[in-house]
Each structure stands twice: as structure tokens, then as C-alpha cells.
Design a protein around this motif. Structure first.
Motif, PDB file in Angstrom:
ATOM      1  N   LEU A   2       0.831  -1.193   0.000  1.00 43.48           N
ATOM      2  CA  LEU A   2       0.000   0.000   0.000  1.00 43.48           C
ATOM      3  C   LEU A   2       0.875   1.256   0.000  1.00 43.48           C
ATOM      4  CD1 LEU A   2      -2.672  -0.998   2.693  1.00 43.48           C
ATOM      5  CD2 LEU A   2      -2.997  -0.916   0.219  1.00 43.48           C
ATOM      6  N   THR A   3       0.540   2.203  -0.826  1.00 44.09           N
ATOM      7  CA  THR A   3       1.251   3.481  -0.841  1.00 44.09           C
ATOM      8  C   THR A   3       1.079   4.166   0.510  1.00 44.09           C
ATOM      9  OG1 THR A   3       0.846   3.718  -3.199  1.00 44.09           O
ATOM     10  CG2 THR A   3       1.401   5.719  -1.988  1.00 44.09           C
ATOM     11  N   ARG A   4       2.182   4.723   1.059  1.00 44.39           N
ATOM     12  CA  ARG A   4       2.122   5.385   2.370  1.00 44.39           C
ATOM     13  C   ARG A   4       1.855   6.884   2.208  1.00 44.39           C
ATOM     14  NH1 ARG A   4       4.727   2.327   6.624  1.00 44.39           N
ATOM     15  NH2 ARG A   4       4.145   0.170   6.121  1.00 44.39           N
ATOM     16  N   ILE A   5       0.972   7.372   3.061  1.00 44.96           N
ATOM     17  CA  ILE A   5       0.705   8.805   3.161  1.00 44.96           C
ATOM     18  C   ILE A   5       0.864   9.161   4.631  1.00 44.96           C
ATOM     19  CG2 ILE A   5      -1.001  10.636   2.850  1.00 44.96           C
ATOM     20  CD1 ILE A   5      -2.325   8.873   0.717  1.00 44.96           C
ATOM     21  N   ASP A   6       1.870   9.974   4.937  1.00 48.29           N
ATOM     22  CA  ASP A   6       2.192  10.293   6.329  1.00 48.29           C
ATOM     23  C   ASP A   6       1.608  11.660   6.690  1.00 48.29           C
ATOM     24  OD1 ASP A   6       3.254  10.693   8.832  1.00 48.29           O
ATOM     25  OD2 ASP A   6       5.237   9.893   8.321  1.00 48.29           O
ATOM     26  N   PRO A  22      -6.398   8.830  -0.827  1.00 49.63           N
ATOM     27  CA  PRO A  22      -6.588   8.037  -2.055  1.00 49.63           C
ATOM     28  C   PRO A  22      -8.052   8.005  -2.465  1.00 49.63           C
ATOM     29  CG  PRO A  22      -5.327   6.819  -0.395  1.00 49.63           C
ATOM     30  CD  PRO A  22      -5.890   8.014   0.284  1.00 49.63           C
ATOM     31  N   ASP A 316       1.044  -4.754   5.417  1.00 49.56           N
ATOM     32  CA  ASP A 316       1.663  -4.876   4.089  1.00 49.56           C
ATOM     33  C   ASP A 316       2.193  -6.284   3.851  1.00 49.56           C
ATOM     34  OD1 ASP A 316       1.319  -2.691   2.514  1.00 49.56           O
ATOM     35  OD2 ASP A 316       3.210  -1.722   2.997  1.00 49.56           O
ATOM     36  N   GLU A 320       0.841  -8.939   0.994  1.00 44.97           N
ATOM     37  CA  GLU A 320       1.709  -9.558  -0.017  1.00 44.97           C
ATOM     38  C   GLU A 320       1.477 -11.063  -0.063  1.00 44.97           C
ATOM     39  OE1 GLU A 320       3.675  -8.662  -2.315  1.00 44.97           O
ATOM     40  OE2 GLU A 320       4.104  -6.545  -1.962  1.00 44.97           O
ATOM     41  N   THR A 337      -2.525  -1.735  -5.334  1.00 44.95           N
ATOM     42  CA  THR A 337      -1.390  -0.890  -5.724  1.00 44.95           C
ATOM     43  C   THR A 337      -1.819   0.338  -6.511  1.00 44.95           C
ATOM     44  OG1 THR A 337      -1.030  -2.210  -7.735  1.00 44.95           O
ATOM     45  CG2 THR A 337       0.193  -2.847  -5.757  1.00 44.95           C
ATOM     46  N   PRO A 339      -3.861   4.029  -7.328  1.00 46.14           N
ATOM     47  CA  PRO A 339      -3.884   5.314  -6.611  1.00 46.14           C
ATOM     48  C   PRO A 339      -5.065   5.466  -5.667  1.00 46.14           C
ATOM     49  CG  PRO A 339      -4.580   5.596  -8.894  1.00 46.14           C
ATOM     50  CD  PRO A 339      -4.095   4.185  -8.776  1.00 46.14           C
ATOM     51  N   SER A 341      -5.870   3.287  -3.389  1.00 47.76           N
ATOM     52  CA  SER A 341      -5.600   2.547  -2.154  1.00 47.76           C
ATOM     53  C   SER A 341      -4.352   3.091  -1.484  1.00 47.76           C
ATOM     54  CB  SER A 341      -5.424   1.049  -2.453  1.00 47.76           C
ATOM     55  OG  SER A 341      -6.612   0.498  -2.997  1.00 47.76           O
ATOM     56  N   GLY A 342      -4.240   2.891  -0.177  1.00 49.64           N
ATOM     57  CA  GLY A 342      -3.051   3.369   0.522  1.00 49.64           C
ATOM     58  C   GLY A 342      -3.159   3.164   2.015  1.00 49.64           C
TER      59      GLY A 342
END
Length: 464
Positions: A2-6, A22, A316, A320, A337, A339, A341-342
Motif C-alpha cells: 500500500l502506498t504510504r501517506i504520512d 486516495p 503490508d 503480499e 497498488t 492510486p 488505495s493506501g
């Protein structure tokens, strides 16, 4: 995965949050341009246009647009007993859940001798859509039909795409679900063309005007009933009052196009799940639930909101492993994967709640130590699933809640499908002479203030 957004060091307002988070890109406006000619073709040519559209989009030309009763009976007879049991449970649980939504008639005595009665009246006829693209959804038949039946709708029609593998009929499990629910008016029609058919009606050949044209020309009309399947120049499908049911972007666009000619439930987009979790959450359960929605569609959104980087790492790793082992691995990986999702890192659960409200998920799961209390603070979500034993798939099938829910952030202002989609609020106003006379003075003053003197005169005419 998952793309990380901090977001731990930021404190944006809700509007900024919505732009950062997302989300699947759903261009309904572009789809509207694509479906407009199809809708007009169905409006003008009726059944002939529906058959042409089926051949183009579903790769089959149905012999019967209206499904014969014998096909529904055969599908129900052939239904796997375990699936039948599941559907019967779903129907029973949803009847109980939706019965609790019914509003009650209320009588309010505003002044002595003057009362207002709040009534709730079901629409007479609805058209329901059950999709049949990447998956088959008999559960959507249940979720659409049950609240309409509980609301008291007299006539229910349902459409689902024709399937080449089943001789141009909808999937047998869809038909079996209709049989269990007693829905006899079923059409082998998919996509935007089904929405157009319901909104404007459809003649049974390409020469007669459609029911919608007749109604437009002569004012609101209601034919005696839908014609049986087959030719003869009659009405294939009578227009409806409300269209409901999930579907792809073209179904959403068609609903937008016909809104006003009929009522609609919502413009549904790709499914989505957000999970608000703290360090004590089980990463395997969180991953399993994120994956469960990802298998719907490559555009499905799966979002984790957590104050624990360690949990995000563990989720994560679990994703996988699980993504590679699941049946629809390609679809799942594309969704996880993408945009839409995250994993969103937050300082604490309070900030996590603000992020969840900004995202306004279709499905929101809460896996925190204080899940019940936190769930009560949620403002924006289609449905909230509380604690580790309440996964979204429970709501998809057997919880007793409806799974047709607002997507794309529309949970900020919209609700899931309920009996209210099929009910109209109508007020009865009844005053006696004394009550009217007592209000004549202030009413006349208001009428004069708006320069509408005949309003006041209408009252005085009753007072001699």
C-alpha cells in the motif's frame, strides 16, 4: 504494497484532507456523453434498441428480453442448496433490519382544531438493477428488493445483463434469487440501457412509440400492466417511479441522465473500504478485510488509517502473502497498488477519526481498543463495522444491513439504500373553521408582506 501517506506532522482541514487521500477516479461526466445516444436509442426504438445493445455489449442477442417464468422456476429448482440457505438467511435478516427503518405516521395538533398528519406513501413501481460484470451478485437482488417490499411497493421489476453462457438470460443465481423473493418481472437487459428502459419504458418492437414517449405526449399515464415477453407491438416494460441498484460508471452516468424523469437511489462508483486501526489490531484480520473488497474490481479502494507504523508494516506483509494466494490475484494486486488505495499514518485515533470523516468511506471498519465509543463519533461513512468480529463481508450478505452504500466520498451527504428510497413524505393538513379564523389575521399580514393579497382573500372568503 500500500502506498504510504504520512499525515502525522500535518494538520490540514477537512477539505485539504479529502484532496490528499486516495480515491478512485470516476469520470461520470465523460461516461454521460458515451451513454446519452444509447439512452435516446432505447427511448425511441424500445426493444429493438435493447437487443442491439445486448449484442454489442454483452455479445449475445436475447431471444427473450422479459425472462419467461419457466426460466426463473428452473433456476430456483436447480439452485445449490447451500446457496439457497444463504440467500434465505440474507432475505430473513434483511427483512428484519429494514422493517426497523419504517417511519411511523404522526399526527401533530399545531393549534386547537388544526392538525398536520405526516404520512409515508410508497411509490407504486420501481426498477431495480443487479450487475453482472466481473462477478455475479444475487446478494444485490436481495439488497434492492427487500427494502422495496418492506416499504410496500406494489410492483417490482428487475434487470440484469444477459449472459451468452446461459442462452441470453441473466445468470441463473440472479434468477433464483428473484424466485425466492417472488419477483416475476425480470429482464435480460444490462448497463445504461436497463436504466433507460426503466426510466422511459420500452415498446415491444421498433415501430411503436415507447411507454415514455406516450407518457410525455399525454401526461402521466400508467398502462394496465407490463406486456408478456414476445412480439406484438405492445409494451415490453412500463416506466417506473424509482430506479435503484449498483453498477459501473456507465450505470451511474445513466442514472444521472434520467434523474428527474424518475427518482434514483445514488450514483454508485467502485467499492471502497477504510480500516481505522491502532497498534492492538490484528494485522491478519485487517489485511483480509482490505483484500476482501479489492477482489471486487481493479478500481476498488482499500485504505488503512493507523497511528502505528508497525501495524502498517505487518498489514503490508500480510497483504503480499494473501494477494498471491487468492483466486483473483491480478484484480486484487491492481486494486491494492492503484492510486485509490493506501496506508495513511496519523498521530493518534482522534486524527484518524478526522481522516476517516474526510475520506467518508463506503465501508468503515474500526479496529481499536475503544471501537464502540469511537464508532459513535463517526460522522461520514456509508456503514460502520465495529470491532474485529464485524467484517464488511458480513454486511455484504447476512448482517441485516444494506450493502448498497454511498461511494466516492458521497457519504458526507448521502445514505445507503433503505426503505426511504421507496417512500414519499406527504402531509395532510386539516383545520376546522375556528382554527382557521384564529390564524386569519397573521396569515393575511404575511400574504400582504409578500404582495400576494389573494392568499389572504382565500382565507377571508371562508370567514364570511
Amino acid at each position: 504494497m500500500l502506498t504510504r501517506i504520512d499525515l502525522r506532522d500535518t494538520d490540514p482541514d477537512a477539505r485539504d484532507l479529502a484532496a490528499i487521500l486516495p480515491r478512485a477516479d470516476l469520470d461520470v461526466a465523460a461516461a454521460l456523453e458515451a451513454v446519452a445516444p444509447l439512452i435516446e436509442d432505447v427511448r425511441v426504438r424500445g426493444a429493438a434498441a435493447l437487443r442491439d445493445a445486448a449484442e454489442r455489449f454483452d455479445h449475445v442477442r436475447p431471444e427473450h428480453l422479459r425472462v419467461p417464468a419457466s426460466a426463473i422456476e428452473r433456476a430456483l429448482a436447480d439452485l445449490d442448496p447451500a446457496v439457497r440457505e444463504g440467500l434465505e438467511l440474507s432475505i430473513a435478516h434483511n427483512r428484519a433490519g429494514h422493517a426497523a427503518q419504517l417511519p411511523v405516521e404522526r399526527v401533530t395538533e399545531v393549534v386547537p382544531g388544526g392538525r398536520v398528519v405526516q404520512r409515508w406513501i410508497p411509490v407504486r413501481r420501481v426498477g431495480l438493477y443487479a450487475p453482472g460484470g466481473l462477478a455475479v451478485y444475487p446478494s444485490s437482488v436481495v439488497m434492492n428488493v427487500v427494502p422495496a417490499q418492506v416499504a410496500g411497493v406494489e410492483r417490482i421489476a428487475l434487470a440484469s445483463p444477459p449472459q451468452a453462457a446461459f442462452g441470453g438470460l441473466p445468470h441463473p443465481t440472479i434468477l433464483a434469487a428473484c424466485g425466492l423473493l417472488g419477483v416475476e418481472e425480470v429482464y435480460a437487459v444490462g448497463g445504461a440501457q436497463a436504466i433507460a428502459m426503466f426510466a422511459y419504458g420500452a415498446a415491444d418492437d421498433d415501430g411503436a412509440p415507447t411507454a415514455g414517449r406516450l407518457a410525455d405526449a399525454a401526461g402521466p399515464t400508467r398502462p394496465a400492466g407490463p406486456a408478456p415477453a414476445g412480439g406484438g407491438g405492445g409494451v415490453l416494460c412500463e416506466r417506473v417511479d424509482v430506479v435503484a441498484g449498483p453498477g459501473n460508471v456507465y450505470v451511474a452516468a445513466a442514472k444521472r441522465a434520467v434523474r428527474g424523469a424518475v427518482g434514483i437511489d445514488a450514483e454508485a462508483g467502485p467499492t471502497e473500504i477504510a480500516v481505522l486501526a491502532d497498534a492492538g489490531a490484528d494485522p491478519e484480520l485487517v489485511a483480509a478485510d482490505l483484500l476482501s473488497q479489492a477482489e471486487h474490481d481493479p478500481n476498488a479502494g482499500s485504505v488503512l488509517i493507523t497511528d502505528s507504523p508497525a501495524l502498517a508494516d505487518a498489514v503490508d506483509a500480510a497483504l503480499e502473502r494473501r494477494a498471491g494466494a487468492t483466486r483473483h490475484a491480478g484484480r486484487v494486486r491492481a486494486a491494492l497498488t492503484g492510486p485509490q488505495s493506501g496506508a495513511v499514518l496519523v498521530r493518534d485515533t482522534d486524527q484518524g477519526l478526522a481522516v476517516a470523516d474526510a475520506y467518508a468511506a463506503e465501508h468503515l471498519e474500526i479496529h481499536t481498543s475503544n471501537a464502540p465509543a469511537l464508532a459513535r463519533r463517526v460522522r461520514n461513512a456509508g456503514a460502520v463495522f465495529v470491532g474485529p468480529c464485524s467484517p464488511v463481508p458480513l454486511g455484504d450478505y447476512l448482517a441485516g444491513s444494506n450493502h448498497v452504500l454511498p461511494t466516492g466520498g458521497t457519504a458526507r451527504f448521502a445514505s445507503g439504500l433503505s426503505v426511504m428510497a421507496y417512500l414519499k413524505a406527504v402531509q395532510l393538513i386539516e383545520y376546522d373553521a375556528a382554527a382557521l379564523e384564529a390564524l386569519a389575521g397573521p396569515l393575511t399580514a404575511l400574504a400582504e408582506a409578500e404582495d400576494l393579497p389573494a392568499h389572504g382573500e382565500a382565507v377571508r372568503a371562508r370567514l364570511g
